[in-house]
Structures are given as C-alpha cells and as structure tokens.
Scaffold this motif. Structure first.
Motif, short mmCIF file in Angstrom:
data_model
loop_
_atom_site.label_atom_id
_atom_site.label_comp_id
_atom_site.label_asym_id
_atom_site.label_seq_id
_atom_site.Cartn_x
_atom_site.Cartn_y
_atom_site.Cartn_z
N ALA A 44 0.82 -1.21 0.00
CA ALA A 44 0.00 0.00 0.00
C ALA A 44 0.86 1.27 0.00
O ALA A 44 0.32 2.37 -0.14
CB ALA A 44 -0.93 0.00 1.21
N GLY A 45 2.16 1.11 0.18
CA GLY A 45 3.05 2.27 0.20
C GLY A 45 3.16 2.96 1.54
O GLY A 45 3.68 4.07 1.64
N TYR A 46 2.66 2.31 2.60
CA TYR A 46 2.72 2.90 3.93
C TYR A 46 4.14 2.88 4.51
O TYR A 46 4.50 3.74 5.30
CB TYR A 46 1.80 2.16 4.92
N ILE A 47 4.90 1.84 4.18
CA ILE A 47 6.25 1.70 4.70
C ILE A 47 7.21 1.34 3.57
O ILE A 47 6.78 0.86 2.52
CB ILE A 47 6.33 0.60 5.80
N HIS A 48 8.48 1.58 3.84
CA HIS A 48 9.54 1.24 2.89
C HIS A 48 10.68 0.63 3.69
O HIS A 48 11.01 1.14 4.77
CB HIS A 48 10.02 2.48 2.15
N PRO A 49 11.27 -0.43 3.17
CA PRO A 49 12.40 -1.05 3.87
C PRO A 49 13.57 -0.08 3.98
O PRO A 49 13.75 0.75 3.09
CB PRO A 49 12.76 -2.24 2.99
N PRO A 50 14.36 -0.14 5.00
CA PRO A 50 14.15 -1.02 6.15
C PRO A 50 13.13 -0.41 7.12
O PRO A 50 13.11 0.79 7.35
CB PRO A 50 15.51 -1.08 6.82
N PHE A 51 12.28 -1.24 7.64
CA PHE A 51 11.27 -0.84 8.61
C PHE A 51 11.62 -1.49 9.94
O PHE A 51 11.79 -2.70 10.02
CB PHE A 51 9.88 -1.28 8.16
N THR A 52 11.77 -0.69 10.97
CA THR A 52 12.11 -1.21 12.29
C THR A 52 10.86 -1.24 13.15
O THR A 52 10.18 -0.23 13.32
CB THR A 52 13.17 -0.33 12.97
N LEU A 53 10.55 -2.40 13.67
CA LEU A 53 9.39 -2.59 14.53
C LEU A 53 9.83 -2.42 15.98
O LEU A 53 10.50 -3.29 16.53
CB LEU A 53 8.79 -3.98 14.29
N ASP A 54 9.47 -1.28 16.58
CA ASP A 54 9.84 -1.06 17.97
C ASP A 54 8.80 -1.70 18.89
O ASP A 54 7.75 -2.17 18.45
CB ASP A 54 10.02 0.42 18.27
N GLU A 55 9.09 -1.71 20.18
CA GLU A 55 8.22 -2.40 21.14
C GLU A 55 6.83 -1.79 21.23
O GLU A 55 5.83 -2.50 21.31
CB GLU A 55 8.88 -2.42 22.52
N VAL A 56 6.74 -0.46 21.18
CA VAL A 56 5.44 0.21 21.27
C VAL A 56 4.58 -0.16 20.07
O VAL A 56 3.39 -0.48 20.20
CB VAL A 56 5.63 1.74 21.38
N THR A 57 5.18 -0.14 18.88
CA THR A 57 4.45 -0.50 17.66
C THR A 57 4.04 -1.96 17.70
O THR A 57 2.91 -2.31 17.34
CB THR A 57 5.31 -0.21 16.42
N ALA A 58 4.94 -2.83 18.14
CA ALA A 58 4.64 -4.26 18.22
C ALA A 58 3.47 -4.51 19.17
O ALA A 58 2.57 -5.31 18.86
CB ALA A 58 5.86 -5.04 18.67
N ASP A 59 3.45 -3.82 20.30
CA ASP A 59 2.35 -3.98 21.26
C ASP A 59 1.02 -3.52 20.64
O ASP A 59 -0.02 -4.16 20.82
CB ASP A 59 2.62 -3.20 22.54
N ARG A 60 1.07 -2.40 19.93
CA ARG A 60 -0.14 -1.88 19.28
C ARG A 60 -0.67 -2.87 18.24
O ARG A 60 -1.86 -3.17 18.19
CB ARG A 60 0.18 -0.54 18.64
N LEU A 61 0.25 -3.40 17.43
CA LEU A 61 -0.16 -4.36 16.40
C LEU A 61 -0.67 -5.66 17.01
O LEU A 61 -1.61 -6.27 16.51
CB LEU A 61 0.99 -4.62 15.43
N GLU A 62 -0.06 -6.09 18.10
CA GLU A 62 -0.55 -7.29 18.78
C GLU A 62 -1.98 -7.08 19.28
O GLU A 62 -2.80 -7.99 19.24
CB GLU A 62 0.37 -7.66 19.95
N GLY A 63 -2.28 -5.86 19.71
CA GLY A 63 -3.65 -5.54 20.11
C GLY A 63 -4.62 -5.66 18.96
O GLY A 63 -5.74 -6.16 19.12
N TYR A 64 -4.22 -5.22 17.76
CA TYR A 64 -5.07 -5.36 16.58
C TYR A 64 -5.30 -6.84 16.25
O TYR A 64 -6.40 -7.24 15.91
CB TYR A 64 -4.44 -4.68 15.37
#
Length: 69
Positions: free
Chosen positions: A30-50
C-alpha cells in the motif's frame, strides 16, 4: 527451508508472527512503509492488540497508518 525455532512456538505466537508478516506485506504494498522498517516495542504492542481484537492484517495496516478524522 523449515525453521525449527518456529515449530516449537505456541500456536498463538506462530499465528501472531504470520499476522505480522502479512501486515508488513500489506503495508508495503500500500506504500505505507519502505524497507528497512524497524518494529519497535510500542508499535509491536499496538499491532498485537489489533491481532488480538481479530482485525485482518490489511485492517490493521489501514488503522495503523490511516488518517484520524
């Protein structure tokens, strides 16, 4: 090649890993991100909630990157 490390993970963790992989693929396509993309802990927690809420990876990407109205 089969990764034995993933075969010993609990089913929910394996499902979350697959969901995150699909989320990344959708967000990239979708063009939202471009490599390299770093998944930090806050983002990971948010995505786990989804994931826990039952959203699809595409829905999670749209919600995560979508404009707030």
């Amino acid at each position: 090649m089969h990764d034995d490390a993933f075969s010993i993970l609990p089913k929910e963790v394996s499902q979350l890993h697959a969901w995150l992989s699909d989320w990344y693929d959708h967000a990239f396509a979708a063009g939202y991100i471009h490599p390299p993309f770093t998944l930090d802990e806050v983002t990971a927690d948010r995505l786990e909630g989804y994931f826990t809420a039952g959203l699809t990876p595409a829905e999670g990407a749209i919600l995560f990157f979508g404009a707030v109205h």
